[in-house]
Design an enzyme around this catalytic site. Structure first.
Site, mmCIF file in Angstrom:
data_model
loop_
_atom_site.group_PDB
_atom_site.id
_atom_site.type_symbol
_atom_site.label_atom_id
_atom_site.label_comp_id
_atom_site.label_asym_id
_atom_site.label_seq_id
_atom_site.Cartn_x
_atom_site.Cartn_y
_atom_site.Cartn_z
ATOM 1 N N GLY A 15 21.102 -91.191 32.872
ATOM 2 C CA GLY A 15 20.162 -92.179 32.333
ATOM 3 C C GLY A 15 19.506 -91.721 31.042
ATOM 4 N N GLN A 17 19.624 -89.694 27.019
ATOM 5 C CA GLN A 17 20.206 -90.006 25.702
ATOM 6 C C GLN A 17 21.686 -89.637 25.610
ATOM 7 O OE1 GLN A 17 18.543 -91.511 23.095
ATOM 8 N NE2 GLN A 17 16.908 -91.784 24.577
ATOM 9 N N ARG A 94 14.517 -79.519 24.472
ATOM 10 C CA ARG A 94 13.343 -78.930 23.809
ATOM 11 C C ARG A 94 12.850 -79.878 22.725
ATOM 12 N NH1 ARG A 94 15.133 -74.466 19.351
ATOM 13 N NH2 ARG A 94 17.097 -75.443 18.750
ATOM 14 N N ASP A 161 28.471 -76.383 18.398
ATOM 15 C CA ASP A 161 28.284 -75.381 17.345
ATOM 16 C C ASP A 161 29.581 -75.219 16.548
ATOM 17 O OD1 ASP A 161 25.609 -74.376 18.519
ATOM 18 O OD2 ASP A 161 27.019 -74.224 20.177
ATOM 19 N N HIS A 189 24.714 -70.260 23.065
ATOM 20 C CA HIS A 189 24.394 -71.512 22.366
ATOM 21 C C HIS A 189 22.911 -71.455 22.001
ATOM 22 C CE1 HIS A 189 24.048 -75.658 21.222
ATOM 23 N NE2 HIS A 189 23.163 -75.874 22.173
HETATM 24 P P1 NAD Z 1 17.156 -86.761 27.907
HETATM 25 O O1 NAD Z 1 15.765 -86.324 28.260
HETATM 26 O O2 NAD Z 1 17.337 -87.995 27.101
HETATM 27 O O3 NAD Z 1 18.010 -86.943 29.235
HETATM 28 C C1 NAD Z 1 18.011 -85.995 30.241
HETATM 29 C C2 NAD Z 1 18.155 -86.753 31.541
HETATM 30 O O4 NAD Z 1 18.318 -85.800 32.575
HETATM 31 C C3 NAD Z 1 16.919 -87.592 31.902
HETATM 32 O O5 NAD Z 1 17.314 -88.943 32.109
HETATM 33 C C4 NAD Z 1 16.397 -86.939 33.176
HETATM 34 O O6 NAD Z 1 15.849 -87.874 34.094
HETATM 35 C C5 NAD Z 1 17.697 -86.309 33.712
HETATM 36 N N1 NAD Z 1 17.476 -85.226 34.672
HETATM 37 C C6 NAD Z 1 16.494 -84.298 34.708
HETATM 38 N N2 NAD Z 1 16.633 -83.505 35.783
HETATM 39 C C7 NAD Z 1 17.748 -83.907 36.418
HETATM 40 C C8 NAD Z 1 18.398 -83.496 37.606
HETATM 41 N N3 NAD Z 1 17.939 -82.491 38.358
HETATM 42 N N4 NAD Z 1 19.530 -84.144 37.986
HETATM 43 C C9 NAD Z 1 20.000 -85.175 37.269
HETATM 44 N N5 NAD Z 1 19.396 -85.640 36.143
HETATM 45 C C10 NAD Z 1 18.289 -85.004 35.727
HETATM 46 O O7 NAD Z 1 17.843 -85.493 27.220
HETATM 47 P P2 NAD Z 1 19.204 -85.445 26.380
HETATM 48 O O8 NAD Z 1 18.877 -85.653 24.935
HETATM 49 O O9 NAD Z 1 20.207 -86.308 27.019
HETATM 50 O O10 NAD Z 1 19.572 -83.901 26.536
HETATM 51 C C11 NAD Z 1 19.971 -83.382 27.785
HETATM 52 C C12 NAD Z 1 20.125 -81.872 27.702
HETATM 53 O O11 NAD Z 1 21.188 -81.527 26.828
HETATM 54 C C13 NAD Z 1 18.909 -81.121 27.164
HETATM 55 O O12 NAD Z 1 18.710 -79.945 27.936
HETATM 56 C C14 NAD Z 1 19.313 -80.745 25.757
HETATM 57 O O13 NAD Z 1 18.623 -79.635 25.272
HETATM 58 C C15 NAD Z 1 20.763 -80.445 25.980
HETATM 59 N N6 NAD Z 1 21.635 -80.417 24.787
HETATM 60 C C16 NAD Z 1 22.598 -79.475 24.762
HETATM 61 C C17 NAD Z 1 23.476 -79.414 23.692
HETATM 62 C C18 NAD Z 1 24.560 -78.375 23.648
HETATM 63 O O14 NAD Z 1 25.260 -78.306 22.632
HETATM 64 N N7 NAD Z 1 24.790 -77.577 24.671
HETATM 65 C C19 NAD Z 1 23.323 -80.307 22.642
HETATM 66 C C20 NAD Z 1 22.315 -81.269 22.702
HETATM 67 C C21 NAD Z 1 21.456 -81.312 23.789
HETATM 68 C C1 LMR Z 2 21.540 -78.597 19.911
HETATM 69 O O1 LMR Z 2 22.116 -77.564 19.583
HETATM 70 O O2 LMR Z 2 21.442 -79.585 19.162
HETATM 71 C C2 LMR Z 2 20.943 -78.693 21.279
HETATM 72 O O3 LMR Z 2 21.185 -77.540 22.010
HETATM 73 C C3 LMR Z 2 19.536 -79.084 21.270
HETATM 74 C C4 LMR Z 2 18.636 -77.946 20.877
HETATM 75 O O4 LMR Z 2 17.637 -77.745 21.552
HETATM 76 O O5 LMR Z 2 18.925 -77.279 19.890
#
Ligand code: NAD
Ligand code: LMR
Length: 328
Positions: A15, A17, A94, A161, A189
């Protein structure tokens, strides 16, 4: 995905982003390919269920020929039952000024129970990629709670990355991104990662001959390593479309192979390149017969050694922190 014509794909945080950006691409066939029908299981916490349910309605409205069924649930057992692919996105992102380490306690607690649920119910060919941050250590936690699943099925996303590095280099050289090969992201990462151009080529030419060391060290490396923070600064929230796109790339290549092209994957170390066994660290890898293979036999110069060691030290510290928190 051996001769499977129907695959169950579980997306956590569906649900949110990134979830929203992922679902339509998965349902259209871009995750697994055009010959595999998909059953989507969307896992959310209660507060996020409405977002996932809304996405499920829109998926129905898109009438994707490959989409078999969509289940929305807040039960990990239901979501991971029979899963062939798990995209673990759900966790808190974050905000401005935060470092990924700030998320360790808040998000780490999510991944133990999900690892256990995967262990209990996933299909024998399960492949897992952790996107939620801190991704490498969250994958370590999930794997630690899934003793019956081979360790190498747990990966974390550094493809974003990698793609950032390729995109930045392509722009610098004025060539299409598809001309770039041999780029590596090593380590975590996080800002300590080492984006490495030592073996990179552009349309077959060695990149080292095309760019100078000063640009690589003073501009390229810090820009790639801090791109997540740059995006947060500019957009006000963390990357979404590029993160979803990299997740699709990672899983598509894993399942379908990548024709010997070099990419970056955070996977459990087998001790290669001096990375302690078991840490989930990013390596140069190719996908062969449905498995990631670390590119072997590369010479690591003194600069690379120092950068890789620094990032691996951070991973080891994160492991100690989650051990101290009782998460593994
Ligand atoms: P967001 O807040 O829009 O969505 C996160 C969703 O996770 C929310 O809808 C929340 O209700 C849900 N959630 C929280 N705890 C949960 C659980 N225990 N089980 C199931 N769902 C749960 O955030 P986003 O922008 O979609 O980002 C999600 C994650 O991805 C963040 O931790 C962000 O830092 C990470 N991210 C990682 C990378 C990468 O390259 N590895 C890149 C971008 C973002
Ligand atoms: C990213 O690399 O864009 C994500 O991991 C989000 C973040 O916190 O940097």
């Amino acid at each position: 995905m051996t001769a499977t014509t129907l695959a169950t794909v579980t997306v956590t945080g569906a649900g949110g982003q990134i979830g929203y950006a992922l679902l339509f691409r998965i349902a259209s066939g871009q995750l697994l390919g055009p010959n595999i029908r998909v059953r989507l299981n969307l896992l959310e916490i209660p507060a996020g269920l409405a977002g996932a349910e809304g996405a499920a309605l829109e998926l129905q409205d898109a009438a994707f020929p490959l989409l078999d069924a969509v289940t929305v649930t807040d039960s990990a057992a239901t979501a991971f039952d029979g899963a062939n692919v798990a995209l673990l996105v759900g966790s808190r992102p974050r905000g401005p000024g935060m470092e990924r380490a700030d998320l360790l306690a808040a998000n780490g607690a999510i991944f133990g129970p999900q690892g256990a649920a995967l262990n209990a119910g996933a299909a024998s060919d399960i492949r897992v990629v952790v996107v939620g941050n801190p991704a490498n250590t969250n994958a370590l936690i999930a794997a630690a709670h899934a003793p019956d699943i081979p360790r190498e099925r747990f990966t974390a996303l550094t493809r974003l990355d990698h793609n950032r590095a390729v995109g930045l280099l392509a722009a610098k050289l004025g060539v299409p991104a598809g001309d770039i090969d041999g780029v590596t992201i090593w380590g975590n990462h996080s800002a300590t990662q080492y984006p490495d151009l030592s073996y990179a080529t552009a349309a077959g030419r060695e990149v080292r001959e095309l760019v100078d060391d000063e640009w690589v060290r003073e501009e390229f490396i810090p820009r790639v390593a801090n791109r997540g923070a740059e995006i947060i600064e500019v957009r006000g929230s963390s990357s979404v479309g590029s993160a979803a796109s990299a997740t699709i790339d990672h899983m598509y290549d894993w399942v379908n192979g990548n024709r010997g092209r070099w990419t970056s994957v955070a996977l459990p170390s087998d001790g290669s390149y001096g990375v302690p066994e078991g840490l989930i660290s990013s390596f140069p890898a190719t996908s062969v017969d449905g498995a990631w293979r670390i590119v072997p036999g590369l010479d690591i110069d003194a600069f690379a050694r120092q950068r890789i060691d620094a990032s691996v030290r951070e991973l080891a510290t994160e492991r100690e922190q989650v051990q101290a928190l009782g998460l593994i």
